[in-house]
Each structure stands twice: as structure tokens, then as C-alpha cells.
Design an enzyme around this catalytic site. Structure first.
Site, mmCIF file in Angstrom:
data_model
loop_
_atom_site.group_PDB
_atom_site.id
_atom_site.type_symbol
_atom_site.label_atom_id
_atom_site.label_comp_id
_atom_site.label_asym_id
_atom_site.label_seq_id
_atom_site.Cartn_x
_atom_site.Cartn_y
_atom_site.Cartn_z
ATOM 1 C CB THR A 245 -1.040 -0.034 1.148
ATOM 2 O OG1 THR A 245 -2.056 0.903 0.851
ATOM 3 C CG2 THR A 245 -0.443 0.248 2.510
ATOM 4 C CB CYS B 269 -4.429 5.985 5.747
ATOM 5 S SG CYS B 269 -5.747 6.854 4.898
ATOM 6 C CG HIS C 176 -4.606 2.350 2.816
ATOM 7 N ND1 HIS C 176 -3.611 2.682 1.930
ATOM 8 C CD2 HIS C 176 -4.990 3.530 3.369
ATOM 9 C CE1 HIS C 176 -3.403 4.000 1.957
ATOM 10 N NE2 HIS C 176 -4.238 4.534 2.822
#
Lengths: 211, 161
Positions: free
Chosen positions: B23, B29, B46
Site C-alpha cells: 500500500t 491512514c 489501508h
């Protein structure tokens, strides 16, 4: 229907209305920048798009692409912020135009470089926000800019989440600068109202029907 | 080189030995991996926000820490992993800008980290590695064959969790 659904259903006419306001903002910004830089700066007619937030990093060259971004938070009738993002090359050109000295932020992003970029961000966001404020009869109070030089994905994600909170869609205004002394300076402008403010703005534009 | 599986924001996926889960551009995040080393099955989420909002029922569950991890665990179990062997690693939760309005809603990164930790503690899943907070973006690559997570940043050397 939630705001995301409404946004995803905006058609070309609605986007044109937003584009018109953004064009006036870009025009104001070009004038202010030209005065500041003692040279002619032109700005192209902005492209206005509503796109899913997780696709926005792609227009800045991908999530891992290094960008420099100036964030201006706003208060008043539009709560949220405005983000002005550049790639390294464009940032260096703009700093050079402003300071008359060569810049290489990849090696050296010092106080002079940072304040030059913040100054440009101030002018651009101020001009754009004034246009939106006047056209929409809103009061928008910009704060001082803060700066980040990092992965596009990380920067954009933070701005959209922290300011937009729940939205899955973002309002993206993309503008290109042209100057007679420097070529190809591309800048991206992101208007990030919080969902309530965005809804108010769209209603004032006549884009959203009142419910 | 394994089979690369990319996970976008507000998304999750699982892989087996030979796969690399990636990711990119984690800001506020948080990237979370869960791993069962015996069966060599692992997953990554994520997550964007801490908790699924109580007053909503139309949100994307993969967006929120609690519901995303529920989904990830389900998916891993269906693939044959054992929950009691799960080990977690996490990265992200940065604050990229110094927000002047330092109200509560402005610290999503820190709140995401807390939400993930709380969920893992409640589920008795140990955290084996963590590279969170601060003010820079991260990319997380998880090698499902070895259980190693590599954290890449723009300004620093890679960190292996």
C-alpha cells in the site's frame, strides 16, 4: 441521497458553473502573481473535476511521487482548506522567479525557499478564494499556509481526510501557469470544503436542488 | 520476486507465500497487516478513519479500522488461517501538516493508530512491529512468505518490521 452520491452525479453544466468561478479565481491569481514577479504570468482555464479521493494521487504522478504542497485552512462560510501542489521542478522555477536565485529544493529546502512558496500559495489561494467568496456571497477566511514535501498519496490523503472527513469524492481544480521566462510550470489546486460547506456552495451555485 | 498485490486507500486484501502486499503513500491512514506464519497466509488493510459511524449505514466498511479488521480477519479465516496465531504490524498515522486548528478532528492519524491498537488488544492479536506517527508519508510492503514488512519513506532509509 448522501453528498458523495450527489457529487458523483454532477453533470457537465454543473461542472461548468464551478469552472467559471475557478476561472475568475485563476485570472485574479495570474494578475497578482504577475505584479509580484514583475513578469507576465498566464494561467490556463482551469479544469474542474469531481473525482474519487483515492484516484486523486494519480493526477499528481502516483501515490509515491514526490510533491510539495502548501495547505491553507479556511474558516467562515467555507470551512476546510485549499491545497496548492507542485512537482519539484515547478516549485524550483517558481522560487527562482520570485527570488531571482536558483533553487533546488530536493537538496536544500531552507527558509527562503519555504517562505517563497508560502508567499505564492498565499496569493494564489487568496485570489481564488476571493473569487469564490464574491460569486457565492460567502465569507471565507484563509489561515497562514503550512507546507509539506513528501509522497503525493500521503499529502493528499491527509488533506482530504482531515478537512473533508467523510467524503469519498474531491473537487479538483487543475491550472497550468505560463510565464514568459519559465516554461511549463504546472500547478494543481484543490478546493477542499468540508461536506457541509460543499453542500452550501453547490446550492448557492444552483447546482444542487434544495431538499 | 513475488506476485505484487496493491491495496488502495479504504481497501484490503490477502495473499499467500510468494505474494507481496503493497500500500503506497500512507499519510494519516494506517496500514495494518495480519499474519499467520504457520499457514503463510497474510492480509493487509489501508484504513482511513477510526470507527464506523453509528449514525450511518451506507459507508464502505473497509474505510474504518474496526470494520476493516473484522473483514480482514474473516477473509483470512476463510483462506485457512488461524486467528489465534495472528500477529499484526502497522505503519502510518502521520500528521503531514501542522494544522493550526488543533481541534480533535484534526488528529485523525493519532486516532487511527489508537483505534487499530484498541481493536487488536480486544482481539488478543499481538503487535509485532509498528512504525507510526510523526510527520512523513510511508509505503508499506508486506512479504507474505517471510512475514517481513518493509516501510519506505522519501527521506529515510527503509525500515524492516
Amino acid at each position: 441521497m448522501n453528498l458523495d452520491q450527489k457529487l458523483s452525479e454532477l453533470g457537465p453544466i454543473q461542472l461548468d458553473a464551478l469552472k467559471e468561478v475557478a476561472s475568475i479565481g485563476a485570472g485574479n491569481a495570474a494578475t497578482s502573481l504577475s505584479n509580484m514577479l514583475n513578469g507576465k504570468i498566464e494561467m490556463t482555464v482551469p479544469e474542474v473535476n469531481i473525482m474519487p479521493v483515492n484516484q486523486i494521487p494519480e493526477i499528481m504522478g502516483g501515490a509515491e511521487n514526490l510533491i510539495i504542497a502548501m495547505l491553507v485552512e479556511t474558516e467562515g462560510d467555507m470551512e476546510g482548506g485549499v491545497l496548492f501542489a507542485l512537482d519539484t521542478k515547478a516549485a524550483n522555477r517558481l522560487i527562482e522567479l520570485l527570488t531571482g536565485q536558483s533553487a533546488n529544493i530536493e537538496d536544500d529546502l531552507g527558509e527562503i525557499e519555504a517562505s517563497a512558496l508560502k508567499e505564492i500559495a498565499n496569493i494564489l489561494t487568496g485570489s481564488n478564494l476571493n473569487a469564490f467568496a464574491q460569486m457565492l456571497d460567502m465569507t471565507i477566511k484563509p489561515d497562514v499556509p503550512s507546507l509539506a514535501y513528501d509522497m503525493a498519496g500521503a499529502i493528499l490523503e491527509v488533506c482530504f481526510i482531515e478537512l473533508g472527513q467523510v467524503g469519498d469524492y474531491g473537487l479538483v481544480v487543475e491550472t497550468e501557469f505560463k510565464s514568459d521566462t519559465a516554461q511549463g510550470i504546472n500547478g494543481n489546486f484543490f478546493l477542499i470544503p468540508d461536506p457541509d460547506s460543499l453542500e452550501i456552495m453547490l446550492k448557492k451555485l444552483g447546482v444542487l436542488d434544495g431538499e | 520476486m513475488g506476485n505484487k498485490i496493491r491495496i488502495k486507500m479504504a481497501d484490503l486484501n490477502i495473499g499467500k507465500d510468494g505474494d507481496i502486499l503493497i500500500t503506497s503513500g500512507l499519510g494519516s491512514c494506517v496500514g495494518v497487516t495480519l499474519y499467520d506464519s504457520k499457514s503463510q497466509i497474510g492480509g493487509m488493510a489501508h484504513v482511513m478513519l477510526p470507527e464506523f459511524p453509528e449514525n450511518k449505514d451506507d459507508g464502505n466498511p473497509a474505510k474504518y479500522a474496526d470494520t476493516a479488521l473484522d473483514m480482514l480477519i474473516d477473509k483470512l479465516k476463510k483462506a485457512g488461517a488461524s486467528k489465534r496465531r495472528f500477529e499484526a504490524k502497522m505503519a502510518g498515522g502521520a500528521q503531514m501538516f501542522k494544522f493550526s486548528n488543533s481541534s480533535d478532528k484534526m488528529r485523525i492519524g493519532a486516532r487511527n493508530i489508537e483505534a487499530v491498537k484498541k481493536y487488536l488488544k480486544k482481539s488478543n492479536i499481538p503487535i509485532k512491529g509498528s512504525e507510526v506517527g510523526k510527520d512523513y508519508g510511508r509505503t508499506m510492503e508486506f512479504d507474505v512468505g517471510t512475514g517481513k514488512a518493509t516501510i519506505k519513506t522519501v527521506k529515510k532509509d527503509d525500515i524492516i518490521l
